[in-house]
Design an enzyme around this catalytic site. Structure first.
Site, PDB file in Angstrom:
ATOM      1  N   ARG A 176     -13.777 -12.576   6.926  1.00 29.53           N
ATOM      2  CA  ARG A 176     -12.319 -12.755   6.901  1.00 29.53           C
ATOM      3  C   ARG A 176     -11.876 -13.606   8.090  1.00 29.53           C
ATOM      4  NH1 ARG A 176     -10.737  -7.133   7.304  1.00 29.53           N
ATOM      5  NH2 ARG A 176     -12.959  -6.636   7.333  1.00 29.53           N
ATOM      6  N   HIS A 218     -15.594   1.533   6.983  1.00 28.31           N
ATOM      7  CA  HIS A 218     -15.432   0.107   7.197  1.00 28.31           C
ATOM      8  C   HIS A 218     -14.776  -0.444   5.925  1.00 28.31           C
ATOM      9  CE1 HIS A 218     -16.528  -4.091   7.873  1.00 28.31           C
ATOM     10  NE2 HIS A 218     -16.723  -3.769   9.128  1.00 28.31           N
TER      11      HIS A 218
END
Lengths: 603, 235
Positions: free
Chosen positions: A256, A236
């Protein structure tokens, strides 16, 4: 044998996470004598860390869902390297396993009319994840534990298994020791279910529990079993990097998605520097446009932080390797900057990202509404593992079964979120059922005293060498550093070959490991015993990753950046040959027309 | 990235006495980080437990400056002084250093009959339990128990009575009894109603609630059962 305790079972389950407990419940229910061994205390397995939910096509939220859609989603996610039989069984049986968990007392979140609520997740066409807030794994473990406790199974907590005992080609039991007192134990068994989870500890940065040291893969490999697709390790791009104890814990992509930006130590937003041509016209070229996108402006293009996971991770890696990283070896992820555009940004962040706000506040002492987070790529899951028969979960060694993360097949080259918890229950149950059947049909194999004696001597050697031997932690750290650096999220042949050499040298050093102290709860000794497993899985991962000269699913090769249709035809098989490790291609068995047709229909 | 590293004295209860170590901790490091530094750089034989590192598994509970808590969730910088005492959890037999046997805790957990006994197994998954129903709300606040044993160690009653169930087991029993899908069971109620081992031993001092790392109001769980049992005339 003196100073060795012996227990005797029909079915022995090694590991007590979701898969192990489900297997044990099934075996015990069918009336065979069942024993469970776990490395930590009961109920503390890595499964408790699972948050998202359990994928099961119950169609409670969207009635277009069914097992066929789930099957094709899983195959697409796995880039068609999956064991298609497992993908089929998993999709067909997951709903029953979810409902059964409720009959045992779990309580999934509900729809307004009281049915099990299901949520969306990446790669799943319809809302499919049954969940208990963001603590689904904890509810699953506690439910299985409380259900299983009263079924008459014996639980051996805090034991390290050193070896699978063999009678010729089939299993006869396991050998290991109790951590509490250092006493050696033989667990005789007619069948064994391996359910030990993953390999995260082979890497420096991992989201996994620290007990995840590749024990099951390595034990099975040494017993002669095939491992499959070990190159496929899921990373990840953003995990926590500081403080050390929480290094690797996932930081959701949602940060994000809400406008979080990535910066290097100079405060430079480096994601604008490298936007692949393929994505140029879908990616914003200014801060202002990117901000409009995350605010929901459909005419704006997405910010570069929302490029593909692999690309983001690659850019982070490059900054760190170039010496432009954050103080603790990551980069900065900043969500606080949005105060430039929003008046009450602090409230907004807390509302949109409550769990991240608390995670950083409680685990890192960071207020993400004011300060940037430090993040870096983290090792999350291994798709590869012990090769098993899709129906029975038996490995290539008679009597040795495997279920859950330690087994390979269901996820192919990449796993969809939510397919892990369902994997544990579907195949835990199957492994328990078929192991019990195997135990009923076969007698107890003979324990080879020579094998026990050799393993015992091997285990005691580091204690005999004492503190003057090689420090096992130092070996472990070097392995973790090198695997992270050389066989991580971005791979290239030269680096992986270097990693294989490093593993070779570390193996020699591990043979000279020494620890001070006694056999009673000695962490140094446990670490020394884990080394062989960590080194075995590391070597397998590196060797498979070198051989697969393409980028597919979770594997990204800098030197072979595209998918190669030729490679879609093969799984990679790792096995012990003499003393050495061999890796070879194995053609994927042809898929029945019925399943092919489902995939075509869903395209 | 404010703050600088600081030297701490960590006094660890090992066997009969305390052994003192000096460790340099960067800002935001936890007690668990400190224990790892000791184990990896000073004395590899120091024994303690840890698995998940993020307060989800409940393996690393110890006593820090006299208070039970999770090592992974406690930061030395917030303890107010550059020295700390770390000891094994109270009320549990010590195996070595900070590692205690959890057997007494699990034995009580088992005694509370945690196994679910559904009225109709097939119907459990379709039972309508809206999140804002009485049980929906109760479960949301009380089912996060990570069986860390902190409440068991914090409980004053456990100091004098080895028979008392302890807060975690009582809380688990409450979740079962309150569940509308459950068929109940006289054995569980009988255990809770025991004079020496049941809920009546609780003196309502709130130590368990105060120390629970998951913020579960355990005292409330115990009180609810006391009220329920009293209404039934103590069975």
């Amino acid at each position: 044998m003196p100073d060795v305790k012996t227990y005797s079972y029909d079915v022995l389950v090694i590991g007590a996470g979701g898969a192990g407990l489900r297997a044990a419940i099934e075996a015990a229910n069918s009336g065979v004598r069942t024993g469970v061994i776990c490395k930590s205390l009961l109920g503390k397995a890595h499964t408790v860390m699972a948050e998202g939910g359990m994928a099961a096509a119950m169609a409670n939220v969207d009635d277009r869902d069914n097992w066929r859609v789930h099957f094709s989603d899983t195959m697409r996610g796995g880039q068609y390297l999956n064991n298609w039989r497992m993908a089929e069984l998993h999709a067909r049986e997951a709903p029953d396993r979810a409902r059964e968990l409720e009959a045992w007392g779990a309580l999934f979140d509900r729809t307004s009319d009281g049915r099990i609520l299901q949520r969306n997740f990446g790669g799943h066409r319809y809302p499919r994840l049954a969940h208990v807030g963001d603590r689904t794994g904890l509810e699953m473990i506690r439910t299985l534990q409380d259900h299983g406790i009263h079924q008459g199974m014996d639980v051996h907590m805090e034991c390290t298994v050193l070896s699978i005992l063999m009678d010729g080609g089939r299993v006869a039991g396991a050998f290991g020791y109790e951590r509490n007192n250092g006493e050696f134990v033989i667990w005789k068994a007619k069948a064994i279910v391996m359910a030990t989870g993953g390999v995260g500890r082979a890497f420096k940065i991992t989201s996994n529990s620290w007990e995840y040291s590749g024990d099951g893969q390595s034990l099975a490999y040494r017993a002669g079993a095939d491992l499959m697709d070990m190159e496929f390790v899921q990373f990840h791009p953003t995990g926590m990097v500081w403080p050390p104890s929480v290094r690797g814990i996932l930081v959701t992509e949602g940060v994000r998605g809400e406008g979080g930006i990535l910066k290097n130590k100079d405060g430079h937003r480096f994601m604008f520097d490298d936007i692949p041509d393929l994505y140029k016209n879908q990616t914003s070229d200014s801060e202002e446009e990117g901000w409009r996108y995350v605010q929901g402006d459909k005419s704006a293009r997405r910010p570069p932080e929302l490029l593909t996971r692999d690309h983001v991770a690659r850019c982070i890696n490059r900054e760190v390797k170039a010496g432009r990283g954050s103080p603790h070896g990551g980069v900065f992820l900043d969500i606080a900057w949005i105060k430039k555009y929003i008046p009450k940004a602090e409230d907004h962040i807390r509302k949109k990202l409550p769990s991240m706000y608390h995670q950083f506040k409680e685990l890192a002492g960071i207020d993400i509404t004011r300060e940037p987070m430090e993040v870096g790529p983290t090792t999350h899951y291994i798709m590869g593992g012990i090769r098993v028969d899709g129906d029975s979960q038996m490995s290539t060694v008679p009597g040795l079964f495997a279920a859950g993360e330690v087994a390979a097949g269901l996820h192919g080259a990449n796993r969809l979120g939510g397919n892990s918890l369902s994997d544990l229950l579907v195949f835990g149950k199957r492994a328990g059922e078929y192991a019990a059947e195997f135990a009923r049909k076969n007698g107890q194999g003979a324990v080879d005293n020579g094998q026990v004696e050799a393993e015992r001597a091997r285990a005691l050697a580091p204690l005999e060498r004492g503190a003057s031997g090689e420090n096992p932690y130092a070996i472990q750290y070097e392995l973790q550093e090198k695997m992270q650096e050389l066989v991580g999220i971005v791979r290239v042949e030269s680096e992986m070959k270097e990693a294989i050499e490093v593993v070779g040298r570390l193996k020699e050093r591990a043979e000279r490991a020494g620890v001070a102290g006694s056999r009673i709860y000695n962490g140094g000794w446990h670490a020394a015993m884990d080394l062989r497993n960590l080194l075995t899985v590391s070597e397998a991962i590196a060797r498979c990753a070198v051989l697969r000269q393409e980028s597919r699913g979770a594997q990204f090769r800098e030197d072979f950046q595209s998918k190669d249709p030729e490679w879609a035809k093969y799984n990679l098989i790792t096995r012990q040959d003499g003393g050495g490790m061999t890796v070879e291609k194995r053609p994927i068995p042809p898929m029945p027309d019925e399943l092919k047709q489902i995939i075509e229909e869903m395209k | 990235m404010a703050g600088e590293s600081q030297t701490y004295e960590i006094r660890v209860q090992r066997g009969g006495g305390a052994v003192s170590y000096s460790v340099v901790l960067a800002p935001r490091m936890t007690v668990l980080d400190a224990l790892f530094i000791v184990q990896r750089t000073i004395d590899s034989t120091l024994a303690f437990r840890c698995a998940c590192r993020v307060g989800m598994c409940g393996t690393c509970a110890v006593r820090i400056n006299g208070r039970p808590g999770l090592a992974c969730r406690t930061r030395p910088s917030e303890l107010g002084r550059p020295a700390m005492d770390v000891a094994p959890l109270a009320h549990l037999p010590v195996i070595r250093d900070l590692v205690v046997s959890m057997e007494p805790f699990f034995a009580q957990w088992k005694r509370a009959r945690p196994r679910f006994r559904p009225k109709q197994p097939e119907a459990a998954a379709t039972a309508a339990i809206p999140p804002d129903s009485e049980f929906g709300l109760l479960a949301a606040g009380k089912r996060d128990c990570i069986t860390c044993g902190v409440c068991f160690a914090a409980c004053g009653v456990r100091t004098t009575s080895g028979e008392y169930l302890g807060p975690a087991a009582v809380n688990r029993a409450l979740l079962r009894i309150a569940d509308p899908r459950e068929s109940g069971g006289p054995e569980r109620l009988a255990v809770l109603n025991e004079e020496r081992g049941g809920v009546w031993r609780c003196h309502t001092t709130f130590d368990c609630t105060e120390m629970c790392p998951k913020g579960i109001d355990l005292t409330d769980s115990i009180a609810r059962l006391k009220r329920g049992l009293a209404a039934r005339g103590r069975l």
